[in-house]
Motif scaffolding. Sequence first.
Motif, mmCIF file in Angstrom:
data_model
loop_
_atom_site.group_PDB
_atom_site.id
_atom_site.type_symbol
_atom_site.label_atom_id
_atom_site.label_comp_id
_atom_site.label_asym_id
_atom_site.label_seq_id
_atom_site.Cartn_x
_atom_site.Cartn_y
_atom_site.Cartn_z
ATOM 1 N N GLN A 125 0.853 -1.192 0.000
ATOM 2 C CA GLN A 125 0.000 0.000 0.000
ATOM 3 C C GLN A 125 0.880 1.229 0.000
ATOM 4 O OE1 GLN A 125 -3.070 0.279 2.954
ATOM 5 N NE2 GLN A 125 -4.113 -1.541 2.259
ATOM 6 N N GLY A 126 1.519 1.478 -1.131
ATOM 7 C CA GLY A 126 2.340 2.675 -1.262
ATOM 8 C C GLY A 126 3.669 2.531 -0.540
ATOM 9 N N PRO A 127 4.439 3.594 -0.574
ATOM 10 C CA PRO A 127 5.831 3.581 -0.117
ATOM 11 C C PRO A 127 6.016 3.086 1.308
ATOM 12 C CG PRO A 127 5.290 5.659 -1.198
ATOM 13 C CD PRO A 127 4.027 4.900 -1.100
ATOM 14 N N ASP A 128 5.286 3.690 2.235
ATOM 15 C CA ASP A 128 5.498 3.318 3.616
ATOM 16 C C ASP A 128 4.946 1.931 3.909
ATOM 17 O OD1 ASP A 128 5.995 4.029 6.520
ATOM 18 O OD2 ASP A 128 3.899 3.443 6.463
ATOM 19 N N GLY A 129 3.877 1.550 3.183
ATOM 20 C CA GLY A 129 3.384 0.179 3.290
ATOM 21 C C GLY A 129 4.514 -0.791 2.977
ATOM 22 N N ILE A 186 7.775 -0.222 3.121
ATOM 23 C CA ILE A 186 8.851 -0.156 4.117
ATOM 24 C C ILE A 186 8.429 -0.871 5.397
ATOM 25 C CG2 ILE A 186 10.090 1.462 5.625
ATOM 26 C CD1 ILE A 186 10.232 3.320 3.113
ATOM 27 N N ASP A 197 5.228 11.907 0.065
ATOM 28 C CA ASP A 197 5.829 11.167 1.168
ATOM 29 C C ASP A 197 7.350 11.283 1.081
ATOM 30 O OD1 ASP A 197 6.813 9.354 3.011
ATOM 31 O OD2 ASP A 197 5.312 7.828 2.564
ATOM 32 N N LEU A 204 14.040 3.839 -2.661
ATOM 33 C CA LEU A 204 12.798 3.095 -2.447
ATOM 34 C C LEU A 204 12.563 2.238 -3.689
ATOM 35 C CD1 LEU A 204 10.444 2.845 -0.329
ATOM 36 C CD2 LEU A 204 9.096 4.073 -2.019
ATOM 37 N N THR A 263 5.045 0.849 -7.256
ATOM 38 C CA THR A 263 4.587 1.070 -5.879
ATOM 39 C C THR A 263 3.594 2.226 -5.832
ATOM 40 O OG1 THR A 263 6.725 0.330 -5.071
ATOM 41 C CG2 THR A 263 5.373 1.547 -3.521
ATOM 42 N N TYR A 292 -1.166 0.421 -5.797
ATOM 43 C CA TYR A 292 -2.163 0.580 -4.744
ATOM 44 C C TYR A 292 -3.103 1.746 -5.028
ATOM 45 C CZ TYR A 292 -4.462 1.513 -0.369
ATOM 46 O OH TYR A 292 -5.423 1.763 0.573
ATOM 47 N N GLN A 334 -2.266 -0.043 5.486
ATOM 48 C CA GLN A 334 -0.903 -0.550 5.641
ATOM 49 C C GLN A 334 -0.022 0.568 6.169
ATOM 50 O OE1 GLN A 334 0.874 -2.515 2.321
ATOM 51 N NE2 GLN A 334 -0.637 -4.139 2.265
ATOM 52 N N ASP A 388 1.393 5.882 5.636
ATOM 53 C CA ASP A 388 1.255 6.362 4.279
ATOM 54 C C ASP A 388 0.191 5.591 3.518
ATOM 55 O OD1 ASP A 388 2.328 7.809 1.834
ATOM 56 O OD2 ASP A 388 2.428 5.680 1.308
ATOM 57 N N SER A 399 -2.500 7.559 1.464
ATOM 58 C CA SER A 399 -2.773 7.242 0.058
ATOM 59 C C SER A 399 -4.234 6.853 -0.113
ATOM 60 C CB SER A 399 -1.917 6.068 -0.427
ATOM 61 O OG SER A 399 -0.568 6.278 -0.174
#
Lengths: 554, 554
Positions: A181-185, A187, B17, B24, B147, B151, B181, B184, B188
């Motif tokens: 779910q996106g970048p932080d997801g 990480i 973000d 990343l 990424t 999502y 998640q 972020d 998102s």
Amino acid sequence: MEEEDGRRSSFPGPPTDPMVTALLTDMYQITMAYAYWKAGKHNDRAVFDLLHRKNPFGGEYTVFAGLEECIRFAANFRFKKDDISFLRTVLPPTCEEGFFSYLASVDCSDVEILAMPEGSVVFPRVPLIRVEGPLLVAQLLETTFLTLVNYASLVATNAARHRCVAGKDKMLLEFGLRRAQGPDGGISASKYCYIGGFDATSNVEAGRLFGIPVRGTHSHAFVSSFMGFDEIVKRSLPHAKGGKICEDFVHLTQLWLRQMQDKPSLRSYFHETNPSELAAFSSYALAFPTAFQALVDTYDVLRSGLPNFCAVALALHELGYKALGIRLDSGDLSYFSIETRKFFRLVEKEFGVAGFGKLVIVASNDINEATLDALNKQGHEVDAFGIGTHLVTCFSQPALGCVYKLVEINGHPRIKLSEDVNKVTIPCKKNCFRLYGREGVPLVDLMIGENEVQPQPGERILCHHPFVESKRAYVVPTRVEPLYKCYWAAKPVRREKLPSLEEVKKHCMEQISAMRSDHLRALNPTPFKVSVSGNLYDFIHHLWLSEAPVGELQ
Amino acid sequence: MEEEDGRRSSFPGPPTDPMVTALLTDMYQITMAYAYWKAGKHNDRAVFDLLHRKNPFGGEYTVFAGLEECIRFAANFRFKKDDISFLRTVLPPTCEEGFFSYLASVDCSDVEILAMPEGSVVFPRVPLIRVEGPLLVAQLLETTFLTLVNYASLVATNAARHRCVAGKDKMLLEFGLRRAQGPDGGISASKYCYIGGFDATSNVEAGRLFGIPVRGTHSHAFVSSFMGFDEIVKRSLPHAKGGKICEDFVHLTQLWLRQMQDKPSLRSYFHETNPSELAAFSSYALAFPTAFQALVDTYDVLRSGLPNFCAVALALHELGYKALGIRLDSGDLSYFSIETRKFFRLVEKEFGVAGFGKLVIVASNDINEATLDALNKQGHEVDAFGIGTHLVTCFSQPALGCVYKLVEINGHPRIKLSEDVNKVTIPCKKNCFRLYGREGVPLVDLMIGENEVQPQPGERILCHHPFVESKRAYVVPTRVEPLYKCYWAAKPVRREKLPSLEEVKKHCMEQISAMRSDHLRALNPTPFKVSVSGNLYDFIHHLWLSEAPVGELQ
């Protein structure tokens, strides 16, 4: 002085993700904060429990994760000037000015946070985190804590389940960044999968942030980008031990391919391999002679990718290097891994290259718990699994339903009733213990009131099911483990130091190893028992009756 | 000068973000970068397509989202000093120094990015983004782009599907932060659900970042935190129009409750309501007299929450205020919303309060597409839905499988074969068009080679299924829409300005409205046709045959 020193050493840094601010919360926390303040209730002493009601994935255990980020959030909790300016725009104009100046002064200095250690194996109803503090601020932590714990615990549990099925000797690689779910997801997934038992990640940023080992070789695009041998200009490769230089490594790989074609035992596998693939592999080996690992399914695993890989690996070997192995990213992984292993062994035998038969086989491609289980049953020769989508999205159950419930206010216990018994919360400020039996096996978790006498090893303790009167059992524990530690308190000396990621992972692996295997198995696992003391049982039911409205049948 | 002006105005800011860095990404992008550089191929001119192969949720359409963040990422793409220091630690020591200095110079200044506008309704196989540039940098964008798009598109599609089932006149509120998640993921979700047709979010930070309306009232804990009336000290409330002050608003709500109890029509609903709930509601109304909305299911909706709410709403009304309505968070939402509406109408009638019957009913509690559909069939009186877990986790299918495939290198088309025809990519640098029929209805998407003559309205065009020879059809479009715009290019003047979030949302709503409804429906939707030109068809199959190995039956 001691306190000041303590504060310096035990004050956690900010949350890893800079987007975790005091505004990363639900609007109703802000409106409630105003209403509490307006009613003069903001300093009422409140106790909230953060708990889950059901284990995920049809299993009977959960790995608790996300605590460090919660503590970092709480320790740094503040509404900045900008935050407050924004809140003015979303609250009604009737809100009083005094609230905003009050909000600017709020922090967690009067909050106490007890929790189980991160990485613990945990069970429904036993609170994972107990937050005590002024009602307004303890309430304000709810959404962010849930956001930080829910996914972290879900994906750590998913990783642990994959580890249980794969077995201890396989390497597990988390490859999920692009589907998260996106970048932080992505990480978060990398961090918490590592805690749950994965060995490495493909995510470079997660490697940098948390020190998790990173892994990766090349994709199909790398192979497709090569049209033929002509485009490889720099072809020289020095011998591994130094000294001599092989002037045309690409030619050497072609020679080895021909030697392989000359062996009748290998000839049954392949005729002509794809030359642009061989060019790509040669080129990759020129770049990474000490770490040559190739994706072999761009054209055809057995007829092209595998022999091309072996030709390059043999050429490297001639120059004193040792190839790592291959990756399979499609098709029947059982069949291809077994055929690959046979082929490796044949090459070892035909050319006398010691260790060639044991080159690493990595498999990826939509792998999940069920695939791992099926591969185990069919037999396979895979050494390492790269797992992405199913792992990080928690495909089979993408949400954990942790909740955050008020259990006591100003010393008065509170209960949240529901027609669904599973949703009834256990009131009171509680202490929780895990009772162990012989051989150090966990038997039952026990919740008691804060002021009750703590259970002791060797004592006969009557443990009650929280809601069903007839379900109770005597336990004589060999060991009694208090489940909570204090991770945040007004006095810095009371604060437990946050463990390192490696320590959290180690704790998780030890907790899982200690469990009886029938609690862990995928099919029909045995529920782990969770209980309350007799006192707490009586209290719950007294409160329940006093709060529940009496129905009327019509 | 013109160019410099253009650059200033069209240069996008950094990704929202801060964790979206050049690191990343998957490790294999870095190892490939090194191998490309080592082979001298890093400046080969490459074209990559980002596409999806299957619509999510068993549907026949997808909403494309995430583009703005991709363009921001590309525009600001750079390896910083720290990034490169970290990469040195994860690449083998054999890697040459020159690579690291080269990597420090890499950016997207020579990259061109064409894409469909964000918010477009899109279909499998037609690339959403076309990236052209030096092989090394175009390859390096892969993971981060995936990424950012996967999502975003998945959750925007999910939101659009919820909107389609709920209908245009219902209010849809995204309540998913705590189940997303991580931080972020939650942010998102809020952004992309708004694009897909939601009206507001509970997520305060998303409100601040993107200007999305935020909504929220109070939780069960707020109600539970009240023990009784005594604790409400400040009880005065001025009349809405100013002037008089009601000195004891709490008493006024109690009076109104008694008045309600005295009406035989209302008495059949309830006897004694929970007094601490009435205290909580009174207190909330004192804080928000202009925006009173209450969660009525802490104890018992019909016997306590609803009458308590009405007592407070009537008291507010007496003072010239207008309550907003209630929220239901459990139980049978059809039944409770219908009963609530009846009760509201009764109160309107009994006390002559105009508009009381139309107070807003918000429903939350594990709502998803299927629940909405079932509620529509059963009948309900809900005005607004708060949707969390199922929406943001995309519970019914938590991953979209967008891929990023090399389709051309140095002018040579590349094809990625697979035993699964759905996984075969369409080679060549392509242009794509949507052909419309009478009344502006989209008929078919058409892909053609970059240098082919573009289709014209009124012309008879033969559209081929990409893989099945017998499937082709003539189309005479009334309108031909080029699907791509250039969002990033060396020359700033060529760059399309990134639309605002409101514009993206509007575009999405218009695109969905334009679709034939049978493509959108949940049950057995009709697939939208995607085609290639005759030239491209021939070319695909020529390349396919030349690349595919010939099998041998044994």
